[in-house]
Each structure stands twice: as structure tokens, then as C-alpha cells.
Scaffold this active site. Sequence first.
Site, PDB file in Angstrom:
ATOM      1  N   ASP A  35      -6.291 -12.855  -8.485  1.00  0.00           N
ATOM      2  CA  ASP A  35      -5.792 -11.369  -8.361  1.00  0.00           C
ATOM      3  C   ASP A  35      -6.927 -10.370  -9.377  1.00  0.00           C
ATOM      4  OD1 ASP A  35      -3.149  -9.869  -7.552  1.00  0.00           O
ATOM      5  OD2 ASP A  35      -4.427  -8.875  -9.046  1.00  0.00           O
ATOM      6  N   ILE A  36      -7.399  -9.384  -8.862  1.00  0.00           N
ATOM      7  CA  ILE A  36      -8.151  -8.602  -9.803  1.00  0.00           C
ATOM      8  C   ILE A  36      -7.438  -8.211 -11.008  1.00  0.00           C
ATOM      9  CG2 ILE A  36      -7.897  -6.428  -8.830  1.00  0.00           C
ATOM     10  CD1 ILE A  36     -11.051  -6.449  -8.520  1.00  0.00           C
ATOM     11  N   ASN A  96       5.513  -9.638  -1.457  1.00  0.00           N
ATOM     12  CA  ASN A  96       5.867  -8.390  -1.307  1.00  0.00           C
ATOM     13  C   ASN A  96       5.723  -7.714   0.043  1.00  0.00           C
ATOM     14  OD1 ASN A  96       6.733  -8.023  -4.198  1.00  0.00           O
ATOM     15  ND2 ASN A  96       4.506  -7.512  -4.616  1.00  0.00           N
ATOM     16  N   GLN A 103       4.608  -3.346  -1.332  1.00  0.00           N
ATOM     17  CA  GLN A 103       3.348  -4.014  -0.965  1.00  0.00           C
ATOM     18  C   GLN A 103       2.212  -2.955  -0.943  1.00  0.00           C
ATOM     19  OE1 GLN A 103       3.654  -5.580   3.131  1.00  0.00           O
ATOM     20  NE2 GLN A 103       1.438  -6.745   2.761  1.00  0.00           N
ATOM     21  N   HIS A 109       0.141 -11.605   1.976  1.00  0.00           N
ATOM     22  CA  HIS A 109      -0.214 -12.434   1.054  1.00  0.00           C
ATOM     23  C   HIS A 109       1.057 -12.822  -0.027  1.00  0.00           C
ATOM     24  CE1 HIS A 109      -0.315  -8.250  -0.323  1.00  0.00           C
ATOM     25  NE2 HIS A 109       0.033  -8.462  -1.732  1.00  0.00           N
ATOM     26  N   HIS A 111       1.560 -14.100  -3.758  1.00  0.00           N
ATOM     27  CA  HIS A 111       0.903 -14.037  -5.380  1.00  0.00           C
ATOM     28  C   HIS A 111       1.516 -15.487  -5.930  1.00  0.00           C
ATOM     29  CE1 HIS A 111       0.405  -9.682  -6.077  1.00  0.00           C
ATOM     30  NE2 HIS A 111       1.276  -9.647  -4.899  1.00  0.00           N
TER      31      HIS A 111
HETATM   32  P1  AMP Z   1       0.661  -6.183  -3.398  1.00  0.00           P
HETATM   33  O1  AMP Z   1       1.398  -5.150  -4.241  1.00  0.00           O
HETATM   34  O2  AMP Z   1       1.803  -7.375  -3.252  1.00  0.00           O
HETATM   35  O3  AMP Z   1       0.247  -5.556  -2.227  1.00  0.00           O
HETATM   36  O4  AMP Z   1      -0.225  -6.770  -4.105  1.00  0.00           O
HETATM   37  C1  AMP Z   1      -1.519  -6.350  -4.198  1.00  0.00           C
HETATM   38  C2  AMP Z   1      -2.220  -7.162  -5.164  1.00  0.00           C
HETATM   39  O5  AMP Z   1      -3.669  -7.337  -4.840  1.00  0.00           O
HETATM   40  C3  AMP Z   1      -2.470  -6.583  -6.434  1.00  0.00           C
HETATM   41  O6  AMP Z   1      -1.833  -7.613  -7.568  1.00  0.00           O
HETATM   42  C4  AMP Z   1      -3.802  -6.183  -6.766  1.00  0.00           C
HETATM   43  O7  AMP Z   1      -4.136  -6.507  -8.336  1.00  0.00           O
HETATM   44  C5  AMP Z   1      -4.658  -7.099  -5.861  1.00  0.00           C
HETATM   45  N1  AMP Z   1      -5.844  -6.788  -5.428  1.00  0.00           N
HETATM   46  C6  AMP Z   1      -6.318  -5.460  -4.968  1.00  0.00           C
HETATM   47  N2  AMP Z   1      -7.557  -5.551  -4.887  1.00  0.00           N
HETATM   48  C7  AMP Z   1      -8.108  -6.542  -5.053  1.00  0.00           C
HETATM   49  C8  AMP Z   1      -9.225  -7.215  -5.011  1.00  0.00           C
HETATM   50  N3  AMP Z   1     -10.283  -6.592  -4.560  1.00  0.00           N
HETATM   51  N4  AMP Z   1      -9.230  -8.705  -5.478  1.00  0.00           N
HETATM   52  C9  AMP Z   1      -8.507  -9.359  -5.789  1.00  0.00           C
HETATM   53  N5  AMP Z   1      -7.231  -8.738  -5.987  1.00  0.00           N
HETATM   54  C10 AMP Z   1      -7.012  -7.325  -5.457  1.00  0.00           C
END
Ligand code: AMP
Length: 125
Positions: A35-36, A96, A103, A109, A111
Amino acid sequence: MGYAYDDQNIFARILRGEIPNKTVLETAHSLAFEDIRPQAPVHVLVIPKGKYVSYDDFARNASEAEIVDFVRTVGEVCRMTGVALDAGEGFRAIANSGGAGVQEVPHFHTHILGGRGLGRMLQPA
Ligand code: AMP
């Protein structure tokens, strides 16, 4: 949100190689990457390569091969990152989904979070 898939979502772009990612594991049907914005020492996202919006979309519409591959990839990521219960302290797996689930990225996805105590699952409303 519905089940209409947005081809421009950030994970679709990662799968097409348009945006870099820190891959932890890639399999026939799944990709796991860091995760970024990590919220714990271990914070890995596991996604199917197929176009599924949410957990319920995936559960209903994915093939058995995709589902098995995804679940096994989650297990392997837990082992690789040291949070699996055979050797580690445990983890939390979160998917989520939709508006109430907050989400942000509309590609299914999970986590995988660990490496520290994670507190209670939900804050009081
Ligand atoms: P959600 O709220 O469950 O949709 O979580 C989306 C997740 O994606 C968040 O934890 C972000 O930090 C992560 N995210 C967004 N863009 C990227 C990316 N380019 N690379 C890796 N993780 C990302």
C-alpha cells in the site's frame, strides 16, 4: 457504486503497467503489492486481476480458479510478510466495500495489515 467497472481506476492502471507498484507476489489471477500509504508495518493489498468492483461482486461472479488463487495469495502474503499465525503475531484482513465501507478504489482488494497491535476493529459510531 454498483458493479459497473471503471477501467480508469488506479488498480486497473497498475494491472496494465501504467503505474508502478511494489509487488510482493504475482500469480496467475492475483497481484499483491505494498500500500502506498501504509497504516501498519505490514500493509499489503491483494487484488484479483479480473475486473471486479467489490468483495460481493468477486464472490458472486469470479470463477472458482480466480477465487482459489486469490484466497491462496492472501495466505501466502501472510506467510511471506511474517504475520501468519504459524510464526507471526497475526494480522487483519479488510475489504472495504462501497459507500458505507468507505472504499476509495473501485477494484476489489483486501488489505493485509500487521506488524503491530491493531486495536479494536471499529471505533464506536
Ligand atoms: P480502500 O479505501 O479500501 O479503497 O483503500 C484503497 C487503498 O489503496 C488505500 O489504502 C491507498 O493508500 C491505496 N492506494 C491508492 N493508490 C495506490 C497506489 N498507486 N499504490 C498502492 N496503493 C495505493
